[in-house]
Design a protein around this motif. Sequence first.
Motif, PDB file in Angstrom:
ATOM      1  N   ARG A 192     -16.213  -3.439   0.878  1.00  0.00           N
ATOM      2  CA  ARG A 192     -15.571  -4.475   1.679  1.00  0.00           C
ATOM      3  C   ARG A 192     -14.126  -4.655   1.224  1.00  0.00           C
ATOM      4  O   ARG A 192     -13.795  -4.397   0.063  1.00  0.00           O
ATOM      5  N   PRO A 193     -13.262  -5.121   2.109  1.00  0.00           N
ATOM      6  CA  PRO A 193     -11.899  -5.473   1.677  1.00  0.00           C
ATOM      7  C   PRO A 193     -11.954  -6.475   0.536  1.00  0.00           C
ATOM      8  O   PRO A 193     -12.739  -7.427   0.563  1.00  0.00           O
TER       9      PRO A 193
ATOM     10  N   ILE B 255      -9.894  -1.466   9.124  1.00  0.00           N
ATOM     11  CA  ILE B 255      -9.295  -1.550   7.794  1.00  0.00           C
ATOM     12  C   ILE B 255      -9.581  -0.252   7.065  1.00  0.00           C
ATOM     13  O   ILE B 255     -10.727   0.036   6.702  1.00  0.00           O
ATOM     14  N   GLY B 256      -8.558   0.548   6.876  1.00  0.00           N
ATOM     15  CA  GLY B 256      -8.736   1.834   6.229  1.00  0.00           C
ATOM     16  C   GLY B 256      -7.486   2.671   6.351  1.00  0.00           C
ATOM     17  O   GLY B 256      -6.503   2.274   6.986  1.00  0.00           O
TER      18      GLY B 256
ATOM     19  N   PRO C 212      -5.636  -1.041   3.752  1.00  0.00           N
ATOM     20  CA  PRO C 212      -6.261  -2.156   3.024  1.00  0.00           C
ATOM     21  C   PRO C 212      -5.412  -2.756   1.909  1.00  0.00           C
ATOM     22  O   PRO C 212      -5.487  -3.955   1.662  1.00  0.00           O
ATOM     23  N   ASP C 213      -4.596  -1.933   1.240  1.00  0.00           N
ATOM     24  CA  ASP C 213      -3.903  -2.419   0.050  1.00  0.00           C
ATOM     25  C   ASP C 213      -2.383  -2.404   0.151  1.00  0.00           C
ATOM     26  O   ASP C 213      -1.729  -3.375  -0.186  1.00  0.00           O
TER      27      ASP C 213
ATOM     28  N   GLY D 126      -0.713  -2.564   4.815  1.00  0.00           N
ATOM     29  CA  GLY D 126      -1.311  -3.711   4.148  1.00  0.00           C
ATOM     30  C   GLY D 126      -0.293  -4.329   3.201  1.00  0.00           C
ATOM     31  O   GLY D 126       0.900  -4.049   3.298  1.00  0.00           O
TER      32      GLY D 126
ATOM     33  N   CYS E 211      -4.066  -6.517   3.043  1.00  0.00           N
ATOM     34  CA  CYS E 211      -4.781  -7.477   3.885  1.00  0.00           C
ATOM     35  C   CYS E 211      -5.143  -8.713   3.065  1.00  0.00           C
ATOM     36  O   CYS E 211      -5.459  -8.613   1.885  1.00  0.00           O
TER      37      CYS E 211
ATOM     38  N   TRP F 246      -8.004 -13.910   5.120  1.00  0.00           N
ATOM     39  CA  TRP F 246      -9.044 -13.767   6.140  1.00  0.00           C
ATOM     40  C   TRP F 246      -9.575 -15.138   6.555  1.00  0.00           C
ATOM     41  O   TRP F 246      -9.824 -16.001   5.729  1.00  0.00           O
TER      42      TRP F 246
ATOM     43  N   THR G  70      -1.109  -9.275   7.331  1.00  0.00           N
ATOM     44  CA  THR G  70      -0.735  -7.883   7.092  1.00  0.00           C
ATOM     45  C   THR G  70       0.757  -7.828   6.782  1.00  0.00           C
ATOM     46  O   THR G  70       1.451  -8.853   6.786  1.00  0.00           O
TER      47      THR G  70
ATOM     48  N   PRO H 156     -14.282  -2.636   8.658  1.00  0.00           N
ATOM     49  CA  PRO H 156     -13.859  -2.056   7.391  1.00  0.00           C
ATOM     50  C   PRO H 156     -14.315  -0.594   7.334  1.00  0.00           C
ATOM     51  O   PRO H 156     -15.511  -0.311   7.440  1.00  0.00           O
TER      52      PRO H 156
ATOM     53  N   MET I 195     -13.918   1.751   4.724  1.00  0.00           N
ATOM     54  CA  MET I 195     -13.507   1.993   3.347  1.00  0.00           C
ATOM     55  C   MET I 195     -14.563   2.742   2.548  1.00  0.00           C
ATOM     56  O   MET I 195     -14.569   2.736   1.321  1.00  0.00           O
TER      57      MET I 195
END
Length: 324
Positions: free
Chosen positions: A134-135, A171-172, A196-197, A220, A222, A225, A236, A248, A250
């Motif tokens: 997960r994020p 997200i990826g 994501p990062d 990102g 991210c 939420w 973002t 997600p 990931m």
Amino acid sequence: MYIHRALENAKERCRASRFALAMDDCIIIGAGPAGLTAAIYLARYHLRIHMFDSGSSRAAMIPCTHNHAGFPEGISGKALLSRMHDQARRYGAHCTPRRVTAIHPENGHFRVVTDEAEYRTRTVLLATGVVNHRPRKLLPEVHDPALERGLIRYCPVCDGYEVTDKRVGVIGTSDHGMREALFLRGFTRDVTLIAPDAAHDLDPQCAKALDEAGVARIDGPCGGWAIEGEQIALDTANGRMRFDSVYPAMGSRIRSELAVSAGAKADPSGCLEVDDHQRTSVPGLFAAGDVVKGLDQISHAMGEAGVAATTIRNLLNEQSPIRR
């Protein structure tokens, strides 16, 4: 009173010890769709089985699946698992909520260690599945209700239809994120791939494929939420964005450590290597479901479990004919 209680406790431990040392025909580790299907098959083959589960089946997280045949109105993962548990119990197969910590091959059988006792069995079927990544900043108090409402989704094969013509975020990054974004592009024109990062890690070919498909790319990290009205929102590099659903993409952790520690071969991602009959490289050790490389779908896991259970029955019959 205390002496009487101590004696009763000692008797219970003795009974548990004798029970644990008895030889099972098969121990099933995991009670998701694969493990429960195997339990139903094996119990109906009149075999002595144990099924252990740590209580973290990914299938239980499914709010409602609409692509599992036989349920035209859809069914939740928890409801499906409940029905499968009921069916298994009809034939004497019960699930023990216990975590297995080790599998030891020993002289043609196995010693299975749990957090409370040890068990001996002629065969083992591993159906432990996977855990989605997960994020990092997606907190449970947002993630869980968002998942229940379909604002967070993990399986476009299962539920891509439900986001038809909606605003979707993925997200990826890299090849995995690209492939999921392109898959979802088959359901909606409005797809955004969010790193994501930090900045995206996309080679020229990935970037070209995304551009040709009309998939937007946002860097990102991210964070922030929140459920806002009927949408999921997040921060973002391009500011705050809102989506009807976010996937997600990931990857996941394959829960194959028990089998690998017992000597089973796995690919670099951790998926167990099996043959056409779900046999691992360790004789007598089988695997089915998401812990094996393949399509991560309930129907696929159930099919693999049926093959594994029947192979186990035939193997045991070769060793000692099964008679009534």
